[in-house]
Design an enzyme around this catalytic site. Structure first.
Site, PDB file in Angstrom:
ATOM      1  CD  GLU A 299     -24.923  -8.783  21.902  1.00 34.57           C
ATOM      2  OE1 GLU A 299     -25.195  -9.401  22.950  1.00 34.57           O
ATOM      3  OE2 GLU A 299     -25.486  -7.725  21.586  1.00 34.57           O
ATOM      4  CD  GLU A 396     -28.107  -6.770  18.715  1.00 37.37           C
ATOM      5  OE1 GLU A 396     -28.327  -6.405  19.888  1.00 37.37           O
ATOM      6  OE2 GLU A 396     -27.847  -7.944  18.400  1.00 37.37           O
TER       7      GLU A 396
END
Length: 723
Positions: A299, A396
């Site tokens: 991320e 995710e």
């Protein structure tokens, strides 16, 4: 933490020796390194207060989640966590061997590249003889070598006949009717839908992660029909046995490097440490066929691209340059110099090839038309599939739930057993997490009505698991059925991966996990066993029309029949049943196999109503192959008409090492949950909708137990029990 260290002690060793170790606080060291970085801050400084954690973890090369995370505690470790040994040699030493299969396109044959890493201490050249034999392949090769002083690498190439090796290709190519690129994996030349979850460290203290625990957790991955795990970038590069088990069990591994949710310094000493870390881990891990991709971080591209840390626009160039320096000029370079057999992406989520075209930081790292995405939405109705992204690959997504009472009981006391207790708030490290779970649950379920504090706590735990399982099921099934279609208006679709967050727990607390701390299956994991099945019918509604898609992860086409049944909540006998004409479901594809307006379905089956009825459906290919039975709710369960409290009995018998639970119910029972407390093991099915009077469920214990132990620990709960 992630690098092996070697020290020459030749000049200090004596007849009697001792080793004295001095440790510095990891927390204080991280703070000192941050303070020493005076040119500009490197965010984030500290985790959110709800995580109750420590600061500046991005300045120390340790397990990033050890300073706290939104699902784990702050237990920063220090010290030596792997073996210590003394090696003695006076000529040369073979440090390690690596093996990489290489395919020669011209000769159309396989070679095995063997790299031998030597430390030569002799001042004179050392002559040697290498013999490579693979008896089962009648392969024998000999070679003379000469080793010069220093640390050297000898490369050997062995021709391999009659044996093939796992190949992996990340395919990013134009899609007809779409403005973006595909993002999917070909394994051995075959497009594979990656279905699985995300792995975090199994304990805050790695010496507690035993072989038995690893076996339980990874076997549970296989038992739930998953084919991949993503080793998340805020934890650790796992121990050798983890990868060995993944090799043996056929679990593919998406391997992050250990950088997560932060920006990082790029001082020379830090970069040198990272380069050594990456080189070491590549050498250690690249021989494992289970690993199919390296990913630079978790991320961090998104953190910069969407400016998580509110950096002033004039300063963004500095941080972008640091990002490229760390992940492209260093990590990527070291990866490709050590392993050319696998793809590498700089981050997850990323836009892949589009990220490279945009100089490594995409304007929209969450684009549904490129790469992979992470998606979370705790406030919208999770039963509404239209809220989910029709992305290329979803690495995710998920929802929280609480672990079972038997797991919590071990680390709590009576005053803690309330959903609003200090204990419950302390263990929840995600902002508003406990509130969000109840918000999502009450969209479709009535919250527990029990007055006793303990029973109310147990009922609420149960309902959070029901909510989580149903939410992740709905979302996953949307991704599964999106694999073969493109949305005309946006070009979105061709989804080829669904990895929910997260597989396992690091401690006993509410989290997104489907396996509790220690390995006990939550309801979600039983649901995953169904929704990741190789053949699956997926039901959903669009504009009051009920659709069923046939989804196949099989490698051959199958001729299938679909059975659709309508059931009344008030009866254990189906109202009507319809078997479709045979339809071919193509290998690895998803396609519509049933379509009917809901009003027509209800009228056709005895004038039922949405509130009174529920649909079940199953695919059959032949006598040996059938799908799980799936179901579709026509209304929220808190609007269900005719549901009554079900009285469910169980007769337990033993067949060898397995126990059989013969169940009988007095009424239709949603989300039937069988629990045997802390007895380690799993059921063949659980959390199911019981639409028939009797049903047999198997229990597989993970250690020897008696029938009487099971009987004493057994309890059953269904949805109406909590009202």
């Amino acid at each position: 933490m992630f690098t092996a260290y070697s020290f020459d002690i030749t000049d200090v060793v004596r007849d009697m020796n001792s080793v004295e170790l001095h440790f510095q606080s990891a927390v204080l060291y991280a703070a000192q390194q941050s303070q020493a970085h005076t040119r500009y801050p490197v965010p984030p400084a500290c985790p959110p207060p709800v995580q109750k954690g420590e600061c500046h973890v991005n300045f120390i090369r340790k397990e990033q989640c050890s300073f706290s995370w939104d699902w784990g505690p702050s237990f920063p470790t220090q010290g030596i966590w792997k073996d210590v040994r003394i090696e003695a040699y006076n000529v040369c030493h073979l440090n390690y061997l690596t093996f990489s299969p290489l395919y020669d396109d011209t000769a159309q044959e396989w070679h095995l590249e063997i790299e031998a890493y030597f430390d030569v201490v002799s001042s004179k050249p050392v002559g040697g003889h290498v013999a490579i034999t693979i008896p089962k392949l009648q392969t024998q090769q000999t070679q003379n070598i000469e080793l010069q002083h220093g640390e050297i690498i000898i490369k050997l190439l062995v021709k391999i006949s009659k044996v093939y090796f796992r190949t992996v290709e990340l395919v990013e190519e134009p899609i007809k009717g779409s403005p973006g690129l595909s993002f999917y994996f070909k394994i051995n030349g075959f497009p594979i839908f990656l279905k699985g979850s995300n792995w975090i460290p199994a304990d805050s203290f790695q010496d507690k992660v035993t072989s038995d625990l690893l076996q339980v957790l990874l076997q549970s991955v296989v038992d739930a029909n998953m084919n991949v795990l993503r080793v998340w970038g805020g934890g650790i590069y796992e121990q050798d046995e983890f990868y060995e088990l993944c090799d043996e069990l056929g679990i593919m591994v998406w391997q992050d490097f250990m950088f997560a949710c932060a920006l990082y310094p790029t001082e020379q000493g830090f970069l040198e440490s990272v380069r050594a870390e990456v080189a070491y881990q590549i050498r250690r891990l690249k021989s494992h066929p289970s690993i199919i991709i390296w990913s630079g971080n978790n991320e961090n591209e998104a953190a910069l691209g969407t400016n998580w840390f509110h950096i002033h626009s004039r300063d963004l160039k500095i941080y972008t340059e640091d990002y490229v320096t760390l992940y492209v000029r260093n990590i990527r370079e070291v990866v490709f110099s050590g392993d050319k057999s696998r793809p590498f992406i700089t981050s997850s989520p990323t836009n892949g090839a589009e990220t490279i075209a945009e100089d490594w930081i995409s304007i929209n790292p969450y684009s549904n038309n490129y790469g992979d995405v992470h998606f979370y939405d705790y406030l919208s109705d999770c039963w509404n599939w239209k809220i989910f992204p029709k992305a290329r690959f979803v690495s995710e997504y998920g929802y929280q739930s609480w672990p079972s009472f038997s797991t919590l009981e071990k680390i709590s006391s009576a005053e803690d057993w309330s959903y609003t207790s200090e204990f419950s708030l302390h263990r929840q490290h995600h902002e508003n997490g406990n509130t969000e779970m109840l918000h999502q649950a009450k969209l479709h379920f009535t919250l527990p009505q029990s007055t006793g504090s303990l029973q109310a706590f147990k009922d609420t735990i149960y309902l959070t698991q029901v909510m989580q399982a149903q939410c992740v099921k709905t979302e996953t099934e949307f991704y599964l059925r999106s694999r073969s279609e493109i949305k005309i208006s946006s070009g979105e679709g061709h989804t080829m991966g669904a990895l929910y967050w997260q597989l396992n727990d690091i401690w006993q607390a509410p989290s997104w996990a489907s396996l509790e701390y220690g390995g006990k299956w939550k309801m979600l994991h039983y649901f995953a066993r169904h929704f990741f099945a190789p053949l699956l019918p997926v039901g959903f509604e669009d504009k009051n029309v009920f659709y069923i898609y046939g989804v196949s992860d099989l490698h051959t086409d199958y001729n299938t029949t679909l059975t659709v049944r309508l059931h009344s909540w008030s009866s254990l006998k189906p109202l009507c049943s319809h078997v479709t004409a045979p339809v071919v479901i193509k290998a690895g594809k998803a396609a519509t196999i049933y379509k009917e307006p809901v009003s027509k379905l209800l009228t056709r089956c005895g004038n039922c109503t949405r509130g009174k009825c529920v649909v079940s459906f199953q695919l059959s290919a032949d006598r040996e192959l059938s799908s799980p039975t799936n179901h579709h709710f026509l209304s929220s369960l808190n609007d269900a008409v005719g549901l009554v409290k079900a009285h469910i009995t169980a007769n337990i018998s033993q067949q060898g090492d397995i126990f059989v639970f013969d169940l009988e119910t007095s009424a239709v029972a949603p989300f039937v949950w069988l629990d045997v407390g802390s007895i380690p093991g799993r059921f063949s099915d659980n959390g199911f909708l019981m639409l028939e009077k009797t049903r047999s469920v198997l229990f597989y214990p993970w250690k020897p137990i008696s029938k009487s132990e099971l009987q004493q620990s057994y309890s059953v709960t269904s949805l109406t029990d909590i009202y």
